[in-house]
Design a protein around this motif. Structure first.
Motif, PDB file in Angstrom:
ATOM      1  N   ILE A  75      13.927   3.525   9.771  1.00 48.77           N
ATOM      2  CA  ILE A  75      12.520   3.548   9.374  1.00 48.77           C
ATOM      3  C   ILE A  75      12.046   4.992   9.250  1.00 48.77           C
ATOM      4  N   ASN A  76      11.349   5.276   8.161  1.00 47.55           N
ATOM      5  CA  ASN A  76      10.747   6.588   7.943  1.00 47.55           C
ATOM      6  C   ASN A  76       9.231   6.423   7.838  1.00 47.55           C
ATOM      7  N   ILE A  77       8.495   7.162   8.659  1.00 48.06           N
ATOM      8  CA  ILE A  77       7.031   7.140   8.622  1.00 48.06           C
ATOM      9  C   ILE A  77       6.571   8.495   8.110  1.00 48.06           C
ATOM     10  N   ILE A  78       5.797   8.498   7.034  1.00 48.38           N
ATOM     11  CA  ILE A  78       5.357   9.735   6.393  1.00 48.38           C
ATOM     12  C   ILE A  78       3.858   9.880   6.583  1.00 48.38           C
ATOM     13  N   LEU A  79       3.452  10.895   7.339  1.00 47.15           N
ATOM     14  CA  LEU A  79       2.039  11.153   7.596  1.00 47.15           C
ATOM     15  C   LEU A  79       1.525  12.142   6.548  1.00 47.15           C
ATOM     16  N   THR A  80       0.793  11.659   5.583  1.00 43.95           N
ATOM     17  CA  THR A  80       0.290  12.544   4.534  1.00 43.95           C
ATOM     18  C   THR A  80      -0.928  13.317   5.040  1.00 43.95           C
ATOM     19  N   GLU A  81      -1.191  14.424   4.367  1.00 44.31           N
ATOM     20  CA  GLU A  81      -2.228  15.344   4.827  1.00 44.31           C
ATOM     21  C   GLU A  81      -3.627  14.922   4.409  1.00 44.31           C
ATOM     22  N   SER A  82      -3.718  14.164   3.340  1.00 45.39           N
ATOM     23  CA  SER A  82      -5.028  13.803   2.792  1.00 45.39           C
ATOM     24  C   SER A  82      -4.895  12.524   1.977  1.00 45.39           C
ATOM     25  N   GLU A  83      -6.027  11.949   1.610  1.00 46.85           N
ATOM     26  CA  GLU A  83      -6.012  10.783   0.731  1.00 46.85           C
ATOM     27  C   GLU A  83      -5.430  11.160  -0.634  1.00 46.85           C
ATOM     28  N   LYS A  84      -5.718  12.389  -1.060  1.00 43.65           N
ATOM     29  CA  LYS A  84      -5.212  12.857  -2.352  1.00 43.65           C
ATOM     30  C   LYS A  84      -3.686  12.884  -2.354  1.00 43.65           C
ATOM     31  N   GLU A  85      -3.092  13.422  -1.288  1.00 38.49           N
ATOM     32  CA  GLU A  85      -1.635  13.472  -1.206  1.00 38.49           C
ATOM     33  C   GLU A  85      -1.061  12.059  -1.101  1.00 38.49           C
ATOM     34  N   PHE A  86      -1.703  11.208  -0.331  1.00 39.92           N
ATOM     35  CA  PHE A  86      -1.264   9.823  -0.191  1.00 39.92           C
ATOM     36  C   PHE A  86      -1.241   9.127  -1.550  1.00 39.92           C
ATOM     37  N   TYR A  87      -2.290   9.317  -2.329  1.00 37.23           N
ATOM     38  CA  TYR A  87      -2.378   8.682  -3.643  1.00 37.23           C
ATOM     39  C   TYR A  87      -1.319   9.256  -4.594  1.00 37.23           C
ATOM     40  N   ARG A  88      -1.068  10.557  -4.490  1.00 34.48           N
ATOM     41  CA  ARG A  88      -0.071  11.180  -5.367  1.00 34.48           C
ATOM     42  C   ARG A  88       1.313  10.583  -5.126  1.00 34.48           C
ATOM     43  N   TYR A  89       1.607  10.249  -3.879  1.00 33.12           N
ATOM     44  CA  TYR A  89       2.904   9.687  -3.557  1.00 33.12           C
ATOM     45  C   TYR A  89       3.001   8.188  -3.823  1.00 33.12           C
ATOM     46  N   THR A  90       1.880   7.478  -3.685  1.00 36.49           N
ATOM     47  CA  THR A  90       1.941   6.013  -3.671  1.00 36.49           C
ATOM     48  C   THR A  90       1.173   5.322  -4.793  1.00 36.49           C
ATOM     49  N   PHE A  91       0.251   6.049  -5.468  1.00 37.01           N
ATOM     50  CA  PHE A  91      -0.652   5.432  -6.445  1.00 37.01           C
ATOM     51  C   PHE A  91      -1.475   4.316  -5.805  1.00 37.01           C
ATOM     52  N   SER A  92      -1.698   4.400  -4.502  1.00 34.28           N
ATOM     53  CA  SER A  92      -2.415   3.355  -3.765  1.00 34.28           C
ATOM     54  C   SER A  92      -3.664   3.939  -3.109  1.00 34.28           C
ATOM     55  N   THR A  93      -4.708   3.116  -3.025  1.00 41.08           N
ATOM     56  CA  THR A  93      -5.932   3.524  -2.317  1.00 41.08           C
ATOM     57  C   THR A  93      -6.025   2.854  -0.951  1.00 41.08           C
ATOM     58  N   PHE A  94      -4.955   2.160  -0.537  1.00 39.59           N
ATOM     59  CA  PHE A  94      -4.948   1.512   0.768  1.00 39.59           C
ATOM     60  C   PHE A  94      -4.778   2.559   1.869  1.00 39.59           C
ATOM     61  N   ARG A  95      -4.891   2.100   3.098  1.00 38.80           N
ATOM     62  CA  ARG A  95      -4.690   2.996   4.244  1.00 38.80           C
ATOM     63  C   ARG A  95      -3.202   3.265   4.479  1.00 38.80           C
ATOM     64  N   PHE A  96      -2.393   2.251   4.239  1.00 40.44           N
ATOM     65  CA  PHE A  96      -0.947   2.338   4.469  1.00 40.44           C
ATOM     66  C   PHE A  96      -0.215   1.752   3.270  1.00 40.44           C
ATOM     67  N   LEU A  97       1.023   2.161   3.105  1.00 46.43           N
ATOM     68  CA  LEU A  97       1.887   1.524   2.110  1.00 46.43           C
ATOM     69  C   LEU A  97       3.286   1.408   2.699  1.00 46.43           C
ATOM     70  N   ALA A  98       3.810   0.185   2.741  1.00 44.03           N
ATOM     71  CA  ALA A  98       5.170  -0.065   3.212  1.00 44.03           C
ATOM     72  C   ALA A  98       6.053  -0.363   2.009  1.00 44.03           C
ATOM     73  N   VAL A  99       7.120   0.410   1.840  1.00 50.44           N
ATOM     74  CA  VAL A  99       8.032   0.196   0.717  1.00 50.44           C
ATOM     75  C   VAL A  99       9.445   0.574   1.161  1.00 50.44           C
ATOM     76  N   LYS A 100      10.384  -0.341   0.887  1.00 56.35           N
ATOM     77  CA  LYS A 100      11.782  -0.161   1.290  1.00 56.35           C
ATOM     78  C   LYS A 100      11.849   0.090   2.804  1.00 56.35           C
ATOM     79  N   ASN A 101      12.259   1.297   3.214  1.00 58.96           N
ATOM     80  CA  ASN A 101      12.331   1.604   4.642  1.00 58.96           C
ATOM     81  C   ASN A 101      11.309   2.666   5.040  1.00 58.96           C
ATOM     82  N   LYS A 102      10.207   2.751   4.291  1.00 57.70           N
ATOM     83  CA  LYS A 102       9.221   3.807   4.509  1.00 57.70           C
ATOM     84  C   LYS A 102       7.819   3.239   4.690  1.00 57.70           C
TER      85      LYS A 102
END
Length: 279
Positions: free
Chosen positions: A80-107
């Protein structure tokens, strides 16, 4: 001829660079084995990636990983890999999601807003992680074909995660009493109308549900969790887990439901509503 070969080579190299950039810094990061620009702490079960501050206790994370495996009677097949992003902007850049969390594959990707809210005492971070870990555990133990077929119904997937994580009554999620009172006031979602999964659009019934904003989702998730709690209390944890595991392999949920619980799904839902209305 040479000019055409040079142009073709430039196009191929440009595409390669673009794809690598997306794998390392953009929307393909969820599928990348490499994380650039993060610090890392890890043990035999989990790696946590972060920028400046860790925010999470890796021993506590390992504890809830073990609790998830115990409840589902399944084992994580991938690290399992947990990635703590620095901001909502970075989170969206990685996931294209506006949710609080995103679970995909093993991340599991965590938005910067969650970290701030957790530090300010607005959310229970480990409960949210436990919710997402439930999704990962089920996904990892499904075949790719069944994952894409969404053989596990959305209501079951979210209900299990909400019940198991203890989110009913936490933060803004409705408590069991609040769920029951809301149902008694005539507001109820038939769980089968909740849709989630790979490339699944939410149902119009949910979109038009008579609660506004996030309040709608806080109620629905808690209601689904209450249904899971009732199933376990009525039929036992072992029967429920057998039902869940067969759902992971077979998309005919209604026949599976009857096989393990001895009652048609629609009749069970009627009984659940009657129980709530008379409680």
């Amino acid at each position: 001829m040479k000019k055409k070969m040079r142009i073709g080579l430039i196009v191929i190299l440009s595409l390669f660079v673009l794809i690598m950039e997306e794998f390392l810094f953009g929307a393909l990061l969820p599928y990348s084995p490499v994380f650039i620009g993060f610090h890392k702490v890890e043990n035999d079960k989990v790696s946590i990636y972060y920028h400046k501050n860790l925010y999470l206790d890796i021993d506590e994370v390992s504890k809830i990983i073990a609790e998830s495996e115990d409840f589902h009677t399944l084992t994580y097949t991938k690290r399992i890999n947990i990635i703590l992003t620095e901001s909502e902007k970075e989170f969206y850049r990685y996931t294209f999601s506006t949710f609080r969390f995103l679970a995909v594959k093993n991340k599991i990707f965590v938005s910067g807003r969650n970290i701030q809210d957790s530090q300010n005492g607005k959310i229970h971070m480990y409960a949210y992680l436990k919710h997402e870990l439930s999704h990962l555990l089920i996904y990892q133990n499904m075949s790719p074909i069944n994952y894409f077929r969404n053989t596990v119904p959305g209501w079951l997937l979210e209900g299990i995660a909400t019940y198991h994580s203890g989110m009913i009554g936490q933060d803004s999620y409705y408590s069991k009493d609040e769920v029951y009172k809301t149902i008694q006031n005539g507001i109820f979602l038939n769980p089968i109308d909740w849709k989630s999964g790979f490339l699944v659009s939410q149902s119009s019934i949910v979109k038009e549900f008579p609660l506004s904003g996030n309040d709608k989702y806080f109620f629905i998730y808690s209601e689904l969790g209450c249904v899971i709690e009732d199933l376990i209390q009525r039929f036992g944890h072992d029967s429920f887990i057998k039902y869940m595991k067969l759902s992971m392999k077979n998309g005919d949920n209604e026949s599976i439901f009857y096989k393990f619980f001895g009652i048609e799904y629609k009749d069970y839902i009627k009984q659940f509503q009657e129980m709530v209305l008379t409680s």
